[in-house]
Enzyme design. Structure first.
Site, mmCIF file in Angstrom:
data_model
loop_
_atom_site.group_PDB
_atom_site.id
_atom_site.type_symbol
_atom_site.label_atom_id
_atom_site.label_comp_id
_atom_site.label_asym_id
_atom_site.label_seq_id
_atom_site.Cartn_x
_atom_site.Cartn_y
_atom_site.Cartn_z
ATOM 1 C CG ASP A 1 -15.121 -22.881 6.445
ATOM 2 O OD1 ASP A 1 -15.711 -22.103 7.218
ATOM 3 O OD2 ASP A 1 -14.346 -22.490 5.557
ATOM 4 C CD GLU B 1 -14.014 -16.692 7.870
ATOM 5 O OE1 GLU B 1 -13.524 -15.550 8.017
ATOM 6 O OE2 GLU B 1 -13.421 -17.744 8.204
#
Length: 415
Positions: free
Chosen positions: A107, A168
Protein backbone atom coordinates in the site's frame (compact mmCIF):
# COMPACT_ATOMS: atom_id res chain seq x y z
CA UNK A 1 27.23 -27.25 7.07
CA UNK A 2 28.44 -26.13 3.67
CA UNK A 3 30.98 -23.32 3.60
CA UNK A 4 31.97 -21.19 0.66
CA UNK A 5 33.90 -18.04 -0.19
CA UNK A 6 32.65 -14.66 -1.36
CA UNK A 7 34.10 -15.42 -4.78
CA UNK A 8 31.81 -18.45 -5.08
CA UNK A 9 28.80 -16.31 -4.27
CA UNK A 10 29.78 -13.72 -6.86
CA UNK A 11 29.38 -16.26 -9.65
CA UNK A 12 25.66 -16.27 -8.92
CA UNK A 13 25.27 -12.63 -7.97
CA UNK A 14 26.66 -11.59 -11.33
CA UNK A 15 23.41 -12.78 -12.92
CA UNK A 16 21.88 -9.53 -11.64
CA UNK A 17 24.22 -7.34 -13.68
CA UNK A 18 21.93 -7.11 -16.67
CA UNK A 19 18.65 -6.94 -14.77
CA UNK A 20 18.42 -3.26 -13.83
CA UNK A 21 16.35 -1.98 -16.77
CA UNK A 22 13.88 -4.86 -16.48
CA UNK A 23 13.51 -4.17 -12.76
CA UNK A 24 13.01 -0.48 -13.50
CA UNK A 25 10.33 -1.15 -16.12
CA UNK A 26 8.47 -3.34 -13.65
CA UNK A 27 8.68 -0.65 -10.98
CA UNK A 28 7.34 2.03 -13.33
CA UNK A 29 4.42 -0.26 -14.20
CA UNK A 30 3.65 -0.98 -10.54
CA UNK A 31 3.90 2.69 -9.60
CA UNK A 32 1.11 3.52 -12.04
CA UNK A 33 -1.31 1.30 -10.08
CA UNK A 34 -2.75 3.38 -7.28
CA UNK A 35 -2.68 1.21 -4.17
CA UNK A 36 -3.45 3.70 -1.44
CA UNK A 37 -4.38 1.91 1.76
CA UNK A 38 -8.10 2.66 1.43
CA UNK A 39 -8.29 2.04 -2.32
CA UNK A 40 -9.42 -1.58 -2.15
CA UNK A 41 -9.90 -1.91 -5.91
CA UNK A 42 -6.38 -0.60 -6.56
CA UNK A 43 -4.92 -2.88 -3.93
CA UNK A 44 -6.59 -5.83 -5.60
CA UNK A 45 -5.11 -4.90 -8.99
CA UNK A 46 -1.69 -4.57 -7.39
CA UNK A 47 -2.10 -7.91 -5.63
CA UNK A 48 -2.83 -9.61 -8.95
CA UNK A 49 0.38 -8.21 -10.50
CA UNK A 50 2.45 -9.23 -7.48
CA UNK A 51 1.02 -12.74 -7.38
CA UNK A 52 1.80 -13.20 -11.08
CA UNK A 53 5.40 -12.01 -10.57
CA UNK A 54 6.15 -14.23 -7.57
CA UNK A 55 4.51 -17.32 -9.04
CA UNK A 56 6.79 -16.95 -12.06
CA UNK A 57 9.81 -17.66 -9.83
CA UNK A 58 8.96 -21.34 -9.56
CA UNK A 59 7.17 -23.73 -7.20
CA UNK A 60 5.76 -21.81 -4.29
CA UNK A 61 2.73 -21.64 -2.06
CA UNK A 62 0.81 -18.50 -2.98
CA UNK A 63 -2.01 -17.22 -0.80
CA UNK A 64 -4.11 -14.06 -0.57
CA UNK A 65 -5.24 -13.89 3.05
CA UNK A 66 -8.21 -11.73 4.11
CA UNK A 67 -7.55 -9.35 6.99
CA UNK A 68 -10.00 -8.61 9.79
CA UNK A 69 -11.88 -5.36 9.78
CA UNK A 70 -10.76 -2.62 12.13
CA UNK A 71 -12.44 0.30 13.85
CA UNK A 72 -11.64 3.99 13.80
CA UNK A 73 -13.35 7.09 15.13
CA UNK A 74 -15.27 8.80 12.33
CA UNK A 75 -15.89 12.55 11.96
CA UNK A 76 -19.16 12.11 13.90
CA UNK A 77 -17.21 10.84 16.92
CA UNK A 78 -18.61 7.31 16.60
CA UNK A 79 -16.65 4.14 15.72
CA UNK A 80 -16.80 3.05 12.10
CA UNK A 81 -15.62 -0.06 10.28
CA UNK A 82 -12.42 0.07 8.21
CA UNK A 83 -11.82 -2.66 5.65
CA UNK A 84 -8.44 -3.76 4.34
CA UNK A 85 -6.97 -5.39 1.27
CA UNK A 86 -5.48 -8.88 1.43
CA UNK A 87 -2.16 -10.05 2.80
CA UNK A 88 -0.08 -11.84 0.15
CA UNK A 89 1.99 -14.83 1.27
CA UNK A 90 4.51 -16.73 -0.85
CA UNK A 91 6.47 -19.67 0.56
CA UNK A 92 9.51 -21.25 -1.09
CA UNK A 93 11.27 -24.41 0.16
CA UNK A 94 8.91 -25.24 3.02
CA UNK A 95 10.95 -28.41 3.68
CA UNK A 96 14.05 -26.44 4.78
CA UNK A 97 14.95 -26.39 8.47
CA UNK A 98 16.01 -22.73 8.48
CA UNK A 99 13.60 -20.02 7.32
CA UNK A 100 13.89 -16.36 6.41
CA UNK A 101 10.92 -14.01 6.54
CA UNK A 102 10.92 -11.20 3.96
CA UNK A 103 8.36 -8.47 4.57
CA UNK A 104 7.18 -5.23 3.01
CA UNK A 105 3.90 -3.48 2.22
CA UNK A 106 2.27 -2.82 -1.13
CA UNK A 107 0.00 0.00 0.00
CA UNK A 108 0.99 3.65 -0.39
CA UNK A 109 -0.10 6.89 1.27
CA UNK A 110 -1.56 8.29 -1.98
CA UNK A 111 -5.37 8.03 -2.31
CA UNK A 112 -7.14 7.17 -5.53
CA UNK A 113 -7.84 10.84 -6.27
CA UNK A 114 -4.25 11.97 -5.70
CA UNK A 115 -2.74 13.89 -8.64
CA UNK A 116 0.51 11.99 -8.04
CA UNK A 117 -0.11 8.82 -10.04
CA UNK A 118 2.77 8.01 -12.39
CA UNK A 119 6.54 7.61 -12.32
CA UNK A 120 9.05 9.41 -14.50
CA UNK A 121 12.81 9.30 -14.79
CA UNK A 122 14.23 12.73 -13.96
CA UNK A 123 17.84 11.80 -14.74
CA UNK A 124 19.88 8.70 -15.51
CA UNK A 125 19.86 7.49 -11.91
CA UNK A 126 16.66 8.96 -10.42
CA UNK A 127 13.07 7.79 -10.67
CA UNK A 128 10.34 10.05 -9.28
CA UNK A 129 6.91 8.58 -8.57
CA UNK A 130 4.37 7.27 -6.04
CA UNK A 131 5.61 4.27 -4.12
CA UNK A 132 8.85 3.95 -6.09
CA UNK A 133 10.82 4.02 -2.83
CA UNK A 134 8.11 3.31 -0.27
CA UNK A 135 7.88 0.50 -0.96
CA UNK A 136 7.28 -0.93 -4.43
CA UNK A 137 10.99 -0.56 -5.12
CA UNK A 138 11.54 -2.80 -2.10
CA UNK A 139 9.24 -5.44 -3.58
CA UNK A 140 11.32 -5.36 -6.77
CA UNK A 141 14.42 -5.97 -4.65
CA UNK A 142 12.81 -8.95 -2.89
CA UNK A 143 11.69 -10.47 -6.17
CA UNK A 144 15.15 -10.20 -7.78
CA UNK A 145 16.96 -11.41 -4.65
CA UNK A 146 14.75 -14.47 -4.29
CA UNK A 147 15.10 -15.29 -7.99
CA UNK A 148 18.89 -15.00 -7.73
CA UNK A 149 18.97 -17.19 -4.64
CA UNK A 150 16.75 -19.90 -6.17
CA UNK A 151 19.11 -20.12 -9.17
CA UNK A 152 22.12 -20.72 -6.89
CA UNK A 153 23.45 -24.08 -5.61
CA UNK A 154 21.96 -23.28 -2.18
CA UNK A 155 18.53 -22.46 -3.61
CA UNK A 156 16.78 -25.29 -1.74
CA UNK A 157 18.64 -24.99 1.55
CA UNK A 158 16.72 -22.07 3.03
CA UNK A 159 13.00 -21.67 3.45
CA UNK A 160 11.70 -18.25 2.41
CA UNK A 161 8.37 -16.77 3.39
CA UNK A 162 7.45 -13.49 1.72
CA UNK A 163 4.67 -11.41 3.28
CA UNK A 164 3.29 -8.34 1.49
CA UNK A 165 0.70 -6.42 3.49
CA UNK A 166 -1.86 -3.82 2.33
CA UNK A 167 -2.20 -1.73 5.51
CA UNK A 168 1.27 -0.80 6.77
CA UNK A 169 0.84 2.90 6.06
CA UNK A 170 -2.04 3.04 8.55
CA UNK A 171 -0.36 0.98 11.27
CA UNK A 172 -0.73 -2.65 10.08
CA UNK A 173 -3.77 -3.02 12.35
CA UNK A 174 -5.26 -5.79 10.23
CA UNK A 175 -2.03 -7.58 9.34
CA UNK A 176 -0.32 -7.40 12.75
CA UNK A 177 -1.65 -10.80 13.95
CA UNK A 178 -0.42 -12.51 10.77
CA UNK A 179 2.99 -10.87 11.13
CA UNK A 180 3.26 -12.10 14.72
CA UNK A 181 2.24 -15.58 13.62
CA UNK A 182 4.84 -15.61 10.84
CA UNK A 183 7.52 -14.49 13.31
CA UNK A 184 7.13 -17.84 15.04
CA UNK A 185 7.96 -19.71 11.82
CA UNK A 186 11.24 -17.94 11.00
CA UNK A 187 14.70 -17.49 12.49
CA UNK A 188 15.25 -13.98 11.11
CA UNK A 189 13.52 -11.34 9.02
CA UNK A 190 14.54 -8.86 6.34
CA UNK A 191 12.31 -5.86 5.66
CA UNK A 192 12.32 -3.61 2.62
CA UNK A 193 11.40 -0.08 3.59
CA UNK A 194 13.65 2.35 1.67
CA UNK A 195 17.12 3.10 2.94
CA UNK A 196 18.28 6.69 3.22
CA UNK A 197 19.67 8.19 -0.03
CA UNK A 198 23.25 7.29 0.98
CA UNK A 199 22.28 3.71 1.86
CA UNK A 200 22.18 4.16 5.63
CA UNK A 201 19.75 1.82 7.38
CA UNK A 202 17.30 2.58 10.17
CA UNK A 203 18.53 1.12 13.44
CA UNK A 204 16.55 1.48 16.67
CA UNK A 205 13.03 2.67 15.97
CA UNK A 206 10.59 4.48 18.20
CA UNK A 207 7.22 2.95 18.98
CA UNK A 208 4.07 4.66 17.79
CA UNK A 209 0.44 5.00 18.80
CA UNK A 210 -2.50 6.86 17.27
CA UNK A 211 -5.30 8.21 19.45
CA UNK A 212 -8.49 10.26 19.27
CA UNK A 213 -10.03 12.37 22.03
CA UNK A 214 -13.78 12.82 21.59
CA UNK A 215 -15.50 15.60 23.50
CA UNK A 216 -19.30 15.83 23.46
CA UNK A 217 -21.27 18.78 24.74
CA UNK A 218 -24.68 20.33 24.11
CA UNK A 219 -25.68 22.44 21.13
CA UNK A 220 -27.54 25.71 21.64
CA UNK A 221 -28.21 28.97 19.83
CA UNK A 222 -25.22 31.21 20.49
CA UNK A 223 -27.40 34.32 20.84
CA UNK A 224 -30.70 33.19 22.33
CA UNK A 225 -29.53 30.32 24.56
CA UNK A 226 -25.75 30.58 24.90
CA UNK A 227 -25.71 29.60 28.57
CA UNK A 228 -27.77 26.51 27.91
CA UNK A 229 -25.08 25.13 25.61
CA UNK A 230 -21.98 23.18 26.54
CA UNK A 231 -19.07 24.08 24.26
CA UNK A 232 -17.19 20.94 23.19
CA UNK A 233 -14.52 22.95 21.34
CA UNK A 234 -13.58 24.95 24.44
CA UNK A 235 -13.49 21.79 26.56
CA UNK A 236 -11.28 20.09 24.00
CA UNK A 237 -8.90 23.06 23.96
CA UNK A 238 -8.25 22.50 27.66
CA UNK A 239 -7.54 18.81 27.02
CA UNK A 240 -5.17 19.62 24.17
CA UNK A 241 -3.13 21.88 26.41
CA UNK A 242 -2.77 19.09 28.96
CA UNK A 243 -1.84 16.57 26.26
CA UNK A 244 0.84 18.83 24.81
CA UNK A 245 2.20 19.37 28.31
CA UNK A 246 3.15 15.69 28.52
CA UNK A 247 6.07 16.44 26.16
CA UNK A 248 7.75 18.38 28.98
CA UNK A 249 7.32 15.56 31.48
CA UNK A 250 9.41 12.91 29.69
CA UNK A 251 12.06 13.90 27.10
CA UNK A 252 12.07 10.46 25.41
CA UNK A 253 8.47 10.77 24.20
CA UNK A 254 6.79 13.07 21.70
CA UNK A 255 3.05 13.73 21.52
CA UNK A 256 1.86 15.51 18.39
CA UNK A 257 -1.70 16.84 18.25
CA UNK A 258 -2.21 16.70 14.50
CA UNK A 259 -5.85 17.14 13.52
CA UNK A 260 -8.91 18.89 14.95
CA UNK A 261 -12.51 18.31 13.92
CA UNK A 262 -15.82 19.71 15.15
CA UNK A 263 -17.82 22.83 15.46
CA UNK A 264 -19.89 24.45 12.76
CA UNK A 265 -21.81 27.68 12.26
CA UNK A 266 -20.58 30.52 14.44
CA UNK A 267 -24.07 31.06 15.86
CA UNK A 268 -24.26 27.54 17.33
CA UNK A 269 -22.54 26.34 20.51
CA UNK A 270 -20.64 23.25 19.23
CA UNK A 271 -21.58 19.91 20.73
CA UNK A 272 -18.76 17.81 19.24
CA UNK A 273 -14.99 18.20 18.96
CA UNK A 274 -12.33 15.63 18.13
CA UNK A 275 -8.54 15.80 18.40
CA UNK A 276 -6.35 13.18 16.77
CA UNK A 277 -2.78 12.75 17.96
CA UNK A 278 0.28 10.54 17.59
CA UNK A 279 2.71 9.45 20.29
CA UNK A 280 6.30 8.24 19.75
CA UNK A 281 8.23 6.37 22.44
CA UNK A 282 11.84 5.23 22.66
CA UNK A 283 11.33 2.30 25.02
CA UNK A 284 8.72 -0.09 26.37
CA UNK A 285 8.92 1.79 29.68
CA UNK A 286 7.99 4.98 27.79
CA UNK A 287 4.97 3.27 26.28
CA UNK A 288 3.69 2.00 29.62
CA UNK A 289 4.24 5.43 31.18
CA UNK A 290 2.33 7.12 28.38
CA UNK A 291 -0.57 4.67 28.55
CA UNK A 292 -0.92 5.33 32.27
CA UNK A 293 -0.67 9.12 31.88
CA UNK A 294 -3.23 9.22 29.06
CA UNK A 295 -5.75 7.19 31.03
CA UNK A 296 -5.30 9.43 34.06
CA UNK A 297 -5.41 12.65 32.05
CA UNK A 298 -8.62 11.76 30.18
CA UNK A 299 -10.29 10.45 33.33
CA UNK A 300 -9.48 13.70 35.12
CA UNK A 301 -10.70 15.80 32.19
CA UNK A 302 -13.98 13.91 32.10
CA UNK A 303 -14.44 14.09 35.88
CA UNK A 304 -13.77 17.83 36.12
CA UNK A 305 -15.65 18.92 32.98
CA UNK A 306 -18.76 21.03 33.48
CA UNK A 307 -22.07 19.26 33.61
CA UNK A 308 -23.11 18.07 30.15
CA UNK A 309 -19.53 17.58 28.81
CA UNK A 310 -18.02 14.10 28.31
CA UNK A 311 -14.42 13.31 27.37
CA UNK A 312 -13.40 9.89 25.99
CA UNK A 313 -10.24 8.40 24.49
CA UNK A 314 -9.93 5.90 21.62
CA UNK A 315 -6.94 4.28 19.90
CA UNK A 316 -3.71 2.80 21.16
CA UNK A 317 -0.17 1.78 20.36
CA UNK A 318 0.21 -0.27 17.18
CA UNK A 319 4.03 -0.28 16.98
CA UNK A 320 6.12 -1.18 20.03
CA UNK A 321 9.66 0.29 20.11
CA UNK A 322 12.37 -1.66 18.29
CA UNK A 323 15.66 -1.79 20.18
CA UNK A 324 18.99 -2.95 18.72
CA UNK A 325 20.32 -5.61 21.08
CA UNK A 326 21.03 -9.34 21.29
CA UNK A 327 20.38 -11.27 18.09
CA UNK A 328 19.05 -8.19 16.32
CA UNK A 329 22.40 -6.45 16.93
CA UNK A 330 24.21 -9.56 15.65
CA UNK A 331 22.02 -9.55 12.55
CA UNK A 332 22.87 -5.89 11.81
CA UNK A 333 26.58 -6.69 12.10
CA UNK A 334 26.10 -9.68 9.78
CA UNK A 335 24.43 -7.43 7.17
CA UNK A 336 27.28 -4.93 7.54
CA UNK A 337 29.83 -7.67 6.86
CA UNK A 338 27.95 -8.78 3.73
CA UNK A 339 27.84 -5.20 2.52
CA UNK A 340 31.60 -4.97 2.99
CA UNK A 341 32.10 -8.00 0.74
CA UNK A 342 30.10 -6.21 -1.99
CA UNK A 343 31.74 -2.82 -1.52
CA UNK A 344 28.55 -1.41 0.00
CA UNK A 345 29.34 0.38 3.28
CA UNK A 346 26.52 -0.33 5.72
CA UNK A 347 25.72 1.94 8.65
CA UNK A 348 22.57 2.56 10.66
CA UNK A 349 21.07 5.34 12.73
CA UNK A 350 18.18 5.48 15.21
CA UNK A 351 14.97 6.96 13.86
CA UNK A 352 11.65 8.22 15.09
CA UNK A 353 9.92 6.40 12.25
CA UNK A 354 8.49 2.92 12.65
CA UNK A 355 7.53 -0.04 10.47
CA UNK A 356 6.61 -3.71 10.63
CA UNK A 357 10.09 -4.39 12.00
CA UNK A 358 8.75 -2.99 15.28
CA UNK A 359 6.02 -5.61 15.32
CA UNK A 360 8.35 -8.48 14.46
CA UNK A 361 10.85 -7.38 17.13
CA UNK A 362 8.01 -7.34 19.67
CA UNK A 363 7.24 -10.93 18.64
CA UNK A 364 10.86 -11.86 19.38
CA UNK A 365 12.15 -12.16 15.81
CA UNK A 366 15.55 -10.58 14.98
CA UNK A 367 15.17 -8.36 11.95
CA UNK A 368 16.86 -5.72 9.82
CA UNK A 369 14.71 -3.23 7.96
CA UNK A 370 15.31 -0.58 5.28
CA UNK A 371 16.95 -3.12 2.96
CA UNK A 372 14.93 -1.68 0.09
CA UNK A 373 16.09 0.80 -2.52
CA UNK A 374 17.90 4.02 -1.69
CA UNK A 375 15.48 6.92 -1.87
CA UNK A 376 13.87 9.82 -0.11
CA UNK A 377 11.11 12.43 0.27
CA UNK A 378 8.66 9.61 0.86
CA UNK A 379 5.03 10.39 1.72
CA UNK A 380 5.19 13.41 -0.58
CA UNK A 381 4.73 14.14 -4.27
CA UNK A 382 8.53 14.48 -4.50
CA UNK A 383 9.22 10.83 -3.64
CA UNK A 384 12.23 9.43 -5.51
CA UNK A 385 14.52 6.42 -5.65
CA UNK A 386 18.01 5.80 -7.01
CA UNK A 387 17.77 3.54 -10.05
CA UNK A 388 21.17 1.88 -9.58
CA UNK A 389 20.13 0.78 -6.09
CA UNK A 390 17.70 -1.76 -7.58
CA UNK A 391 20.42 -4.26 -8.48
CA UNK A 392 22.75 -3.00 -5.75
CA UNK A 393 20.29 -3.86 -2.98
CA UNK A 394 19.17 -7.07 -4.70
CA UNK A 395 22.81 -8.26 -4.64
CA UNK A 396 23.01 -7.56 -0.92
CA UNK A 397 19.83 -9.48 -0.10
CA UNK A 398 20.68 -12.38 -2.39
CA UNK A 399 24.06 -12.66 -0.67
CA UNK A 400 22.37 -12.68 2.73
CA UNK A 401 20.06 -15.49 1.63
CA UNK A 402 22.93 -17.54 0.20
CA UNK A 403 25.04 -17.05 3.31
CA UNK A 404 22.16 -17.99 5.58
CA UNK A 405 21.68 -21.19 3.58
CA UNK A 406 25.37 -22.10 3.21
CA UNK A 407 26.90 -20.82 6.45
CA UNK A 408 24.06 -20.37 8.89
CA UNK A 409 23.15 -17.38 11.02
CA UNK A 410 25.62 -15.47 13.20
CA UNK A 411 24.27 -16.72 16.54
CA UNK A 412 24.23 -20.39 15.51
CA UNK A 413 27.94 -20.60 16.36
CA UNK A 414 26.94 -20.05 20.01
CA UNK A 415 25.53 -23.56 20.25
Amino acid sequence: MTTTTPKDYNRWLDWLDGRQEAMLARLVDWSAINSGTRNLAGLERMAERLTEAFRALGPATAEALPLPDAEEIGPDGAPRIVRHGRMLRFVFNPQANRRALMVIHYDTVFPADSPFQTARRTDADTLHGPGVADAKGGICVILAAVETFLRSPWGRDLGIEVLLNPDEETGSIGSAPLLAEAAGRAQFALLYEPALPDGTLAGARKGSGNFSVVVRGKAAHAGRAFHEGRNAVVALARVIGALHGLNAERPTITLNVAKLEGGGPTNVVPDLAIARFNVRTESHADQHWMEDRLRALIAAADATAEDGITVTLAGGFTRPPKEIAGRTAALYDWVKAAGGVLGQPIAWVPTGGCCDGNNLAAAGLPNVDTLGVRGGLIHSDREFMTVSSLTERARLSALLLMRAAAEGLPWEAER
